[in-house]
Scaffold this active site. Sequence first.
Site, short mmCIF file in Angstrom:
data_model
loop_
_atom_site.label_atom_id
_atom_site.label_comp_id
_atom_site.label_asym_id
_atom_site.label_seq_id
_atom_site.Cartn_x
_atom_site.Cartn_y
_atom_site.Cartn_z
N CYS A 1 0.87 -1.17 0.00
CA CYS A 1 0.00 0.00 0.00
C CYS A 1 0.91 1.22 0.00
O CYS A 1 2.12 1.09 0.13
CB CYS A 1 -1.01 0.00 1.14
SG CYS A 1 -0.33 0.15 2.80
N CYS B 1 -2.83 1.64 -4.23
CA CYS B 1 -1.67 2.45 -4.63
C CYS B 1 -1.72 2.90 -6.07
O CYS B 1 -0.85 3.64 -6.52
CB CYS B 1 -0.35 1.79 -4.29
SG CYS B 1 -0.18 0.06 -4.54
N CYS C 1 2.51 1.73 -7.62
CA CYS C 1 3.11 0.42 -7.33
C CYS C 1 3.77 -0.15 -8.59
O CYS C 1 3.28 0.03 -9.69
CB CYS C 1 2.05 -0.54 -6.81
SG CYS C 1 1.37 -0.02 -5.24
#
Length: 133
Positions: free
Chosen positions: A11, A85, A89
């Site tokens: 996250c 995210c 990410c």
Amino acid sequence: MSTTPTVLFVCVHNAGRSQMAAGYLQHLAGDRVQVLSSGSEPKDHINPVAVEAMREEGIDISANQPKILTDEQVEASDVVITMGCGDACKFHPGKRYLDWELEDPAGKDLETVRRVRDDIRRRVEQLIGEITP
């Protein structure tokens, strides 16, 4: 997938959702799974309300430290689970990705964090059934 699959929870801040998920997976699956957790923009410490909510479950995540997401972690993982995210990410072809849409517990009260925690537990229990023999 190897006999001991590696799961990476990601996250943004690595201070709440991913830490709770990692705590549950480690607690419920034990040595049947390798657990990693990191964030694209990690905070300095774990959300104290998340720590309290997990303590109610008998899981202590208070000593965990938010970590920065690296290419090496993604490469080493069989399953990568992202939690809110978006494009922050890292993605690598050939990996199994899951995106868990979960409310961000940052700045929320204990009752809200408990709801997020319980949702994470249900998802982790399902994941264990899918990835362990």
